[in-house]
Design a protein around this motif. Structure first.
Motif, short mmCIF file in Angstrom:
data_model
loop_
_atom_site.label_atom_id
_atom_site.label_comp_id
_atom_site.label_asym_id
_atom_site.label_seq_id
_atom_site.Cartn_x
_atom_site.Cartn_y
_atom_site.Cartn_z
N PHE A 18 0.83 -1.20 0.00
CA PHE A 18 0.00 0.00 0.00
C PHE A 18 0.87 1.26 0.00
O PHE A 18 0.67 2.17 -0.81
N ALA A 182 -11.55 1.90 -7.04
CA ALA A 182 -10.86 2.34 -5.82
C ALA A 182 -11.66 2.04 -4.56
O ALA A 182 -11.10 1.55 -3.57
N ILE A 186 -10.06 -0.55 -1.94
CA ILE A 186 -9.47 0.02 -0.72
C ILE A 186 -10.14 -0.58 0.51
O ILE A 186 -9.47 -1.02 1.46
N MET A 190 -7.82 -3.32 2.31
CA MET A 190 -7.33 -2.78 3.58
C MET A 190 -7.94 -3.52 4.76
O MET A 190 -7.25 -3.80 5.76
#
Length: 209
Positions: A18, A182, A186, A190
């Motif tokens: 990341f 995105a 993400i 994440m």
């Protein structure tokens, strides 16, 4: 190696990816796109660090692939999922190998074309990465909301790559596709990273709450 250790290795490597990707994309590539000739000729050290960041991204991508395979190797889809992630890493490596050619180019148009070539190769790799995420979601199972976001992210990666090659005026829709990729990626990746670092490895067949 213990499952918990493998989970921490996968999560830590994901976290490194990341940070490396953020630096290489938003600090280096964006600088090149904004001022191609000045960045490549006058900020060579920045560009070289960006290339190194991309190389390390490929390295840690392979580490993640290995750790996840070892963690979930009993699952029948684990080997296939790993192959697709390795394919993504290999294609990404080919794209990165062409970036040093930037230093031999003398016009902004040539530099921008080389960056576009890199992005095209990267997009091709992301198609296979999308398949990997879908398979990984099936392997992991729970918590279901993370698996769902991984599936959506995988589909969006594949759709974005396909649109890049199939839609003639892709640039007009690029911001929309960027958002569609995105947001789920993400959230999903994440969340997976945090889970691997905090809870992963206690049950190496699927997620547990």
């Amino acid at each position: 190696m213990k499952s918990r250790s493998l989970s921490v290795i996968a999560g830590s490597s994901y976290l490194i990816i990341f940070f490396l990707a953020i630096f290489a994309n938003f600090f280096v590539l964006e600088s090149i796109l904004e001022n191609p000739l000045k960045t490549v000729q006058e900020d060579q050290l920045l560009v070289r660090f960006g290339i190194l960041a991309f190389i390390l991204t490929v390295v840690f991508d392979v580490v993640v692939a290995w750790a996840l395979f070892e963690l979930y190797k009993e699952h029948p889809l684990s080997r296939l999922s790993t192959f697709f992630r390795i394919m993504h890493a290999a294609i990404m490596g080919v794209g990165v190998a062409a970036l040093p050619l930037l230093f031999s180019l003398n016009t902004p148009l040539e530099i921008l074309q080389q960056v576009e070539n890199f992005n095209t190769i990267w997009l091709t790799g992301l198609f296979f990465f999308g398949i990997h995420l879908i398979l990984l979601a099936k392997i992991l199972g729970k918590p279901k909301w993370i698996a769902i976001f991984l599936i959506i992210a995988g589909i969006m990666y594949m759709a974005d790559t396909a649109a890049h090659f199939l839609v003639a005026n892709y640039e007009a829709y690029a911001p929309l596709f960027l958002a569609l990729v995105a947001v789920p990626s993400i959230i999903g990746e994440m969340s997976l990273t945090v889970w691997l670092l905090t809870k992963g490895g206690r049950n190496n067949t699927n997620f547990t709450n």
